[in-house]
Design an enzyme around this catalytic site. Structure first.
Site, PDB file in Angstrom:
ATOM      1  N   MET A   1      -9.325   7.638   0.013  1.00 20.65           N
ATOM      2  CA  MET A   1      -9.796   7.988   1.209  1.00 20.65           C
ATOM      3  C   MET A   1     -10.054   9.500   0.539  1.00 20.65           C
ATOM      4  O   MET A   1      -9.853  10.244   0.072  1.00 20.65           O
ATOM      5  CB  MET A   1      -9.260   7.674   2.287  1.00 20.65           C
ATOM      6  CG  MET A   1      -8.444   6.660   2.374  1.00 20.65           C
ATOM      7  SD  MET A   1      -7.360   6.989   4.108  1.00 20.65           S
ATOM      8  CE  MET A   1      -6.495   5.176   3.690  1.00 20.65           C
TER       9      MET A   1
ATOM     10  N   HIS B   1      -1.628  -1.400  -4.009  1.00 22.86           N
ATOM     11  CA  HIS B   1      -2.561  -1.132  -3.819  1.00 22.86           C
ATOM     12  C   HIS B   1      -2.796   0.040  -3.433  1.00 22.86           C
ATOM     13  O   HIS B   1      -1.751   0.879  -2.703  1.00 22.86           O
ATOM     14  CB  HIS B   1      -2.231  -1.762  -2.467  1.00 22.86           C
ATOM     15  CG  HIS B   1      -3.446  -1.759  -1.682  1.00 22.86           C
ATOM     16  ND1 HIS B   1      -5.205  -2.711  -1.648  1.00 22.86           N
ATOM     17  CD2 HIS B   1      -4.213  -1.298  -0.089  1.00 22.86           C
ATOM     18  CE1 HIS B   1      -6.330  -1.916  -0.638  1.00 22.86           C
ATOM     19  NE2 HIS B   1      -5.775  -1.421  -0.627  1.00 22.86           N
TER      20      HIS B   1
ATOM     21  N   MET C   1     -12.542   4.451  -0.395  1.00 24.68           N
ATOM     22  CA  MET C   1     -12.766   4.187   0.176  1.00 24.68           C
ATOM     23  C   MET C   1     -13.999   5.401   0.943  1.00 24.68           C
ATOM     24  O   MET C   1     -13.093   6.375   1.501  1.00 24.68           O
ATOM     25  CB  MET C   1     -11.575   3.821   2.215  1.00 24.68           C
ATOM     26  CG  MET C   1     -11.725   3.273   2.293  1.00 24.68           C
ATOM     27  SD  MET C   1      -9.481   3.270   2.963  1.00 24.68           S
ATOM     28  CE  MET C   1      -8.885   2.885   2.127  1.00 24.68           C
TER      29      MET C   1
ATOM     30  N   HIS D   1      -8.062   0.917  -3.860  1.00 23.12           N
ATOM     31  CA  HIS D   1      -8.932   0.269  -2.905  1.00 23.12           C
ATOM     32  C   HIS D   1      -9.733   1.923  -2.486  1.00 23.12           C
ATOM     33  O   HIS D   1      -9.402   2.311  -2.218  1.00 23.12           O
ATOM     34  CB  HIS D   1      -8.171   0.470  -1.474  1.00 23.12           C
ATOM     35  CG  HIS D   1      -9.189  -0.389   0.130  1.00 23.12           C
ATOM     36  ND1 HIS D   1      -8.360  -0.656   1.383  1.00 23.12           N
ATOM     37  CD2 HIS D   1     -10.619  -0.203  -0.262  1.00 23.12           C
ATOM     38  CE1 HIS D   1      -9.352  -0.689   2.069  1.00 23.12           C
ATOM     39  NE2 HIS D   1     -10.494  -0.711   1.155  1.00 23.12           N
TER      40      HIS D   1
ATOM     41  N   SER E   1       1.200  -1.352   0.181  1.00 24.89           N
ATOM     42  CA  SER E   1       0.247   0.000   0.040  1.00 24.89           C
ATOM     43  C   SER E   1       0.363   1.656   0.116  1.00 24.89           C
ATOM     44  O   SER E   1       1.754   1.934   1.304  1.00 24.89           O
ATOM     45  CB  SER E   1      -0.847  -0.013   1.393  1.00 24.89           C
ATOM     46  OG  SER E   1      -1.476   1.054   1.347  1.00 24.89           O
TER      47      SER E   1
ATOM     48  N   MET F   1     -10.950  -6.573   6.038  1.00 26.68           N
ATOM     49  CA  MET F   1     -10.298  -5.313   6.798  1.00 26.68           C
ATOM     50  C   MET F   1     -10.358  -5.924   7.518  1.00 26.68           C
ATOM     51  O   MET F   1     -10.806  -6.294   8.421  1.00 26.68           O
ATOM     52  CB  MET F   1     -11.505  -4.289   6.550  1.00 26.68           C
ATOM     53  CG  MET F   1     -11.045  -3.160   5.322  1.00 26.68           C
ATOM     54  SD  MET F   1      -9.742  -2.816   4.141  1.00 26.68           S
ATOM     55  CE  MET F   1      -9.314  -2.032   5.712  1.00 26.68           C
TER      56      MET F   1
ATOM     57  N   ASP G   1      -6.338  -6.829   4.405  1.00 27.84           N
ATOM     58  CA  ASP G   1      -5.915  -5.239   4.553  1.00 27.84           C
ATOM     59  C   ASP G   1      -5.503  -5.077   6.077  1.00 27.84           C
ATOM     60  O   ASP G   1      -6.995  -4.469   6.239  1.00 27.84           O
ATOM     61  CB  ASP G   1      -6.590  -4.161   3.437  1.00 27.84           C
ATOM     62  CG  ASP G   1      -6.118  -3.156   3.080  1.00 27.84           C
ATOM     63  OD1 ASP G   1      -4.891  -2.716   3.900  1.00 27.84           O
ATOM     64  OD2 ASP G   1      -6.116  -2.285   2.319  1.00 27.84           O
TER      65      ASP G   1
ATOM     66  N   ASP H   1      -4.834   3.410  -2.063  1.00 27.29           N
ATOM     67  CA  ASP H   1      -6.076   3.542  -0.829  1.00 27.29           C
ATOM     68  C   ASP H   1      -6.697   4.819  -1.360  1.00 27.29           C
ATOM     69  O   ASP H   1      -5.989   6.022  -0.732  1.00 27.29           O
ATOM     70  CB  ASP H   1      -4.931   3.385   0.845  1.00 27.29           C
ATOM     71  CG  ASP H   1      -5.106   2.276   0.871  1.00 27.29           C
ATOM     72  OD1 ASP H   1      -6.050   1.252   0.460  1.00 27.29           O
ATOM     73  OD2 ASP H   1      -3.565   1.798   1.331  1.00 27.29           O
TER      74      ASP H   1
END
Ligand code: DX5
Ligand code: ZN
Length: 215
Positions: A36, A32, A67, A65, A7, A136, A174, A34
């Site tokens: 957000m 990966h 979020m 990913h 990540s 998660m 993760d 992330d």
């Protein structure tokens, strides 16, 4: 041997291209990423323009990913930016079927994610539409948290259901994955390990990748 997805949340954001190449060159298969929005999770990270720039800076498989509260609205931007897989939360979109189908039609892989409080069974109806499911093992939002070992039964349940139905969906985990916790995740049936602080945050990320790949 599990697939490693470092990540970049724990990378140096001023040198993302360099840090991404470093872990991919060392043998990690996926990157990966992330995303957000400060709403679905209490933190803000990066958006589609960063993915677009990173796409030009690094080869390799981009696992995005999301979020974010409204994945249906923004998923297309990540496809356009160069995501290979778009991973979103079932808590954000409780009826995910249309978006999963749309993503496949756009030629990218699909991932559906559960937060710690959501049971594995919430994903069961959608497994045929998923290339990957993500468990998660921390509350999403921040790197460097402690691994929740009580999420391992969820990995086992998803692995068993996927195998029982003869599906080819991968199980990813993760949060809090280290050289110590990874063997437990692998034993529970995880195919893909996300590791942020233990890889991109390590003093020698390439050595960390090699150590994970030798597990
Ligand atoms: C957490 C993110 C993770 C995070 C993992 O919300 O989804 O991908 O970067 O970081 P570590 O491996 O440090 O727990
Ligand atoms: Zn993540």
């Amino acid at each position: 041997m599990a697939i490693l997805a470092p990540s970049i949340l724990s990378a140096d954001f001023a040198n993302l291209g360099r840090d991404a190449r470093r872990v991919l060159d060392a043998g990690a298969t996926m990157l990966h990423i992330d995303v957000m929005d400060g709403h679905f999770v209490p933190n803000i990270s990066i958006g589609a323009p960063v993915v677009k720039s990173l796409r030009r800076a690094a080869d390799g498989f981009f696992d995005c990913h999301l979020m974010i509260s409204d994945p249906a609205r923004y998923a297309g931007a990540f496809v356009k930016a160069g995501a290979d897989l778009v991973n979103f939360h079932i808590e954000a979109l409780p009826e995910p079927e249309a978006l999963l189908r749309q993503l496949r039609a756009q030629g990218v892989k699909t991932g559906l994610t559960v937060k710690p409080g959501t049971p594995a069974a919430a994903l069961f109806p959608y497994l045929p539409l998923c290339d990957l499911v993500l468990v998660m093992s921390v509350e999403p939002g921040f790197g460097g948290q402690k691994f929740m070992a009580d999420m391992l039964p969820k990995v086992r349940a998803l692995r068993a259901e996927i195998d029982r139905r003869g599906l080819s969906c991968l199980v990813e985990i993760d949060g809090g994955i280290t050289l110590e916790t990874a063997p437990q995740a692998i034993a529970a049936g995880a195919d893909v390990l996300v590791a942020g602080s233990a890889v991109c945050g390590a003093a020698d990320p390439a050595a960390a990748v090699r150590a994970f790949l030798s597990l």
